[in-house]
Design a protein around this motif. Structure first.
Motif, PDB file in Angstrom:
ATOM      1  N   GLU A 176      36.005  37.785  33.902  1.00  0.00           N
ATOM      2  CA  GLU A 176      36.635  38.825  34.738  1.00  0.00           C
ATOM      3  C   GLU A 176      36.552  40.135  33.951  1.00  0.00           C
ATOM      4  O   GLU A 176      35.486  40.473  33.489  1.00  0.00           O
ATOM      5  CB  GLU A 176      38.069  38.416  35.095  1.00  0.00           C
ATOM      6  N   GLN A 198      35.446  31.177  37.235  1.00  0.00           N
ATOM      7  CA  GLN A 198      34.554  31.854  38.184  1.00  0.00           C
ATOM      8  C   GLN A 198      33.083  31.435  38.057  1.00  0.00           C
ATOM      9  O   GLN A 198      32.479  30.950  39.003  1.00  0.00           O
ATOM     10  CB  GLN A 198      34.683  33.372  38.018  1.00  0.00           C
ATOM     11  N   LYS A 201      32.527  27.496  38.530  1.00  0.00           N
ATOM     12  CA  LYS A 201      32.701  26.941  39.881  1.00  0.00           C
ATOM     13  C   LYS A 201      31.541  27.419  40.758  1.00  0.00           C
ATOM     14  O   LYS A 201      31.087  26.702  41.638  1.00  0.00           O
ATOM     15  CB  LYS A 201      34.079  27.270  40.472  1.00  0.00           C
ATOM     16  N   ALA A 230      51.414  36.537  33.373  1.00  0.00           N
ATOM     17  CA  ALA A 230      51.544  35.695  32.184  1.00  0.00           C
ATOM     18  C   ALA A 230      50.229  35.818  31.415  1.00  0.00           C
ATOM     19  O   ALA A 230      49.209  36.218  31.980  1.00  0.00           O
ATOM     20  CB  ALA A 230      51.770  34.252  32.603  1.00  0.00           C
ATOM     21  N   GLU A 369      50.708  39.747  45.781  1.00  0.00           N
ATOM     22  CA  GLU A 369      49.389  39.095  45.787  1.00  0.00           C
ATOM     23  C   GLU A 369      49.472  37.718  45.149  1.00  0.00           C
ATOM     24  O   GLU A 369      50.005  37.567  44.057  1.00  0.00           O
ATOM     25  CB  GLU A 369      48.407  39.964  44.978  1.00  0.00           C
ATOM     26  N   ILE A 370      48.948  36.728  45.845  1.00  0.00           N
ATOM     27  CA  ILE A 370      48.895  35.389  45.233  1.00  0.00           C
ATOM     28  C   ILE A 370      47.453  34.952  45.000  1.00  0.00           C
ATOM     29  O   ILE A 370      47.207  33.971  44.303  1.00  0.00           O
ATOM     30  CB  ILE A 370      49.605  34.302  46.088  1.00  0.00           C
ATOM     31  N   THR A 372      42.926  36.011  45.211  1.00  0.00           N
ATOM     32  CA  THR A 372      41.751  36.841  45.502  1.00  0.00           C
ATOM     33  C   THR A 372      40.627  35.904  45.910  1.00  0.00           C
ATOM     34  O   THR A 372      40.439  34.854  45.275  1.00  0.00           O
ATOM     35  CB  THR A 372      41.311  37.628  44.244  1.00  0.00           C
ATOM     36  N   ARG A 376      30.244  35.469  47.505  1.00  0.00           N
ATOM     37  CA  ARG A 376      29.588  35.912  46.270  1.00  0.00           C
ATOM     38  C   ARG A 376      28.203  36.465  46.575  1.00  0.00           C
ATOM     39  O   ARG A 376      27.529  36.005  47.501  1.00  0.00           O
ATOM     40  CB  ARG A 376      29.440  34.762  45.279  1.00  0.00           C
TER      41      ARG A 376
END
Ligand code: AMO
Length: 446
Positions: A176, A198, A201, A230, A369-370, A372, A376
């Motif tokens: 990221e 990311q 997968k 966190a 936000e939980i 995104t 792709r």
């Protein structure tokens, strides 16, 4: 060890039972003693007619009764005991209408007399003593709900032929943002803690797996102290092939959440209402979808100007948008779609004919936000171009770019923060409450 769980006592007839757990309170009256015993399933009142002294002709039974009385007087909060006694049903007992009259009491493990935390201790202090804090029934319920929630996610995916993968958490590069990367020594060189699964997968798509999921730790060197960040969190990830657009990803995402909420409401709905005062319901499908540009207009019309210059919503903007959605559609969830490419990672596919927008979304739940998700970019030349545009060196990403050079189906997926979902579901103030052991910039213990 033979014992009956407290929650299983109610249907039993009067008679001898053995229970075990920790001492919550002791009421030591002159003639009678009451102990509230708790185990992982509930709380129970124990009673003992006190024997304070022995006559000269005292027998063994009286001596035993004196020993029990003295032991009860010395019980500290938290001490682990095992008790055998007579179960009695008595409607007058507030605690579940049950009482056990102590016949034998074994002190299994003593607690120090002063408990380091109390109900009104600060969150930070409670986290210092997390194992004691977790003895609260609310805390145990959070992690029972988590178990049910994760189980339902897995069931949903397994029923639909998804493969569960475990991707490495040691990586050679960022996946990221570079800014939030933990670097560590790795023999002669360096390694990084995985920020998300990311790349790996996505790798499962050219590998021919078709549909994958993972529930695993992710690490972000994020120095912030907000209620929702966190440095280590559990990320729920899915990725699957042969999609037409991010619309297919959202369709799976909302169906998955509806299935998981159904399981949680069915199993814990009543307890959630009793302990958290939240009347949890299963979200209806489809969730509302609002393009980001329109979301800004809605927030602005409500009198709030998002101060960010990059075009994203800020937490207050998210709260206001969710409040609008709740008022307009009666919904707790909203997909915010079509994010500008400037604020999305290089691997998001952009709109055909408008490279300024991406086939992506954020999912907001009760104002935060939980998740995104996105379709792709799978065309390698476009991907390289987009990486360059973001200031990334394609040479560093060769291993990832190779995934796209030998045949790859169109694909997409999402990442979702487990602790955030639970926090918002139960109306709690911080993911510190819904993370078993929280990790933040100043917390590595316990
Ligand atoms: P993103 O970076 O938005 O996307 O993360 C996905 C979700 O993970 C949770 N999350 C966090 N939770 C706690 N503390 C943090 N520091 C933290 N950072 C993120 C949030 C967030 O919505 N690879 C993409 C997902 C994808 O496109 O598949 C990703 O990681 O709930």
């Amino acid at each position: 060890m033979t014992r009956t769980l407290i929650k299983n006592l109610a249907p039993l007839p009067a008679g001898t039972v053995t229970v075990a757990g920790w001492v919550e309170t002791v009421r030591d009256q002159k003639k009678v003693q009451f102990v509230v015993l708790r185990d992982e399933s509930g709380a129970l009142q124990l009673v003992n007619p006190a024997t304070r002294e022995l006559g000269e002709d005292a027998d063994d039974a009286q001596r035993a009764a004196l020993a029990i009385t003295e032991a009860i007087s010395g019980l500290a909060h938290g001490t682990m005991v095992r008790v055998t006694g007579e179960l009695k049903h008595d409607e007058r007992v507030k605690l579940g209408g049950l009482e056990v009259k102590i016949a034998e009491l074994e002190v299994v493990s003593e607690a120090l007399p002063e408990t380091p935390i109390a109900d009104d201790s600060s969150l930070d202090k409670r986290l210092d003593w997390r194992f004691l804090d977790l003895r609260r029934p609310e805390a145990a319920l959070i992690f029972r709900i988590q178990t049910t929630f994760e189980h339902a996610l897995r069931t949903y995916w397994v029923d639909r032929d998804f493969i569960e993968i475990h991707t490495p958490k040691l990586m050679a590069s960022a996946s990221e943002s570079r800014a939030e990367l933990f670097e560590l020594e790795y023999f002669e060189g360096k390694a990084y803690l995985s920020q998300s699964p990311q790349f790996f997968k996505q790798m499962a798509q050219p590998a021919g797996f078709g549909r994958v999921f993972e529930i695993a730790p992710a690490f972000r060197a994020d120095p912030s102290f907000t209620s929702r960040h966190a440095t280590e969190f559990t990320s729920i990830d899915a990725e699957f092939s042969w999609i037409d657009s991010h619309e297919d990803v959202m369709a799976m995402h909302e169906e998955l959440l509806a299935a998981a909420f159904t399981a949680v409401v069915e199993k814990h709905g009543a307890e959630i209402e009793a302990l958290f005062g939240v009347e949890l319901s299963v979200p209806t499908l489809p969730f509302p979808r609002i393009p980001l540009a329109e979301a800004h207009e809605i927030v602005k019309a409500g009198g709030y100007e998002v101060p960010r210059t990059d075009g994203d919503l800020d937490p207050e903007g998210e709260r206001r948008l969710s409040a609008h959605v709740k008022e307009t559609y009666g919904h707790d969830f909203v997909f915010v779609t079509d994010y500008a490419s400037g604020i999305r990672p290089f691997y998001h596919m952009r709109h055909e004919g408008d490279a300024g927008l991406t086939n992506s979304y954020d999912l907001l739940y009760n104002g935060t936000e939980i998740s995104t998700g996105a379709q792709r970019e799978h065309r390698v030349e476009v991907l390289i171009e987009q990486a360059r545009e973001k200031g990334l060196e394609p040479e560093e990403l060769e291993f990832y770019l190779d995934f796209f050079r030998y045949g790859v189906p169109p694909h997409g997926g999402f990442g979702m923060g487990l602790a955030r979902v639970l926090m918002l579901m139960l109306g709690l103030g911080s993911i510190r409450e819904t993370t078993y052991l929280f990790r933040g910039p100043t917390r590595l213990l316990p």
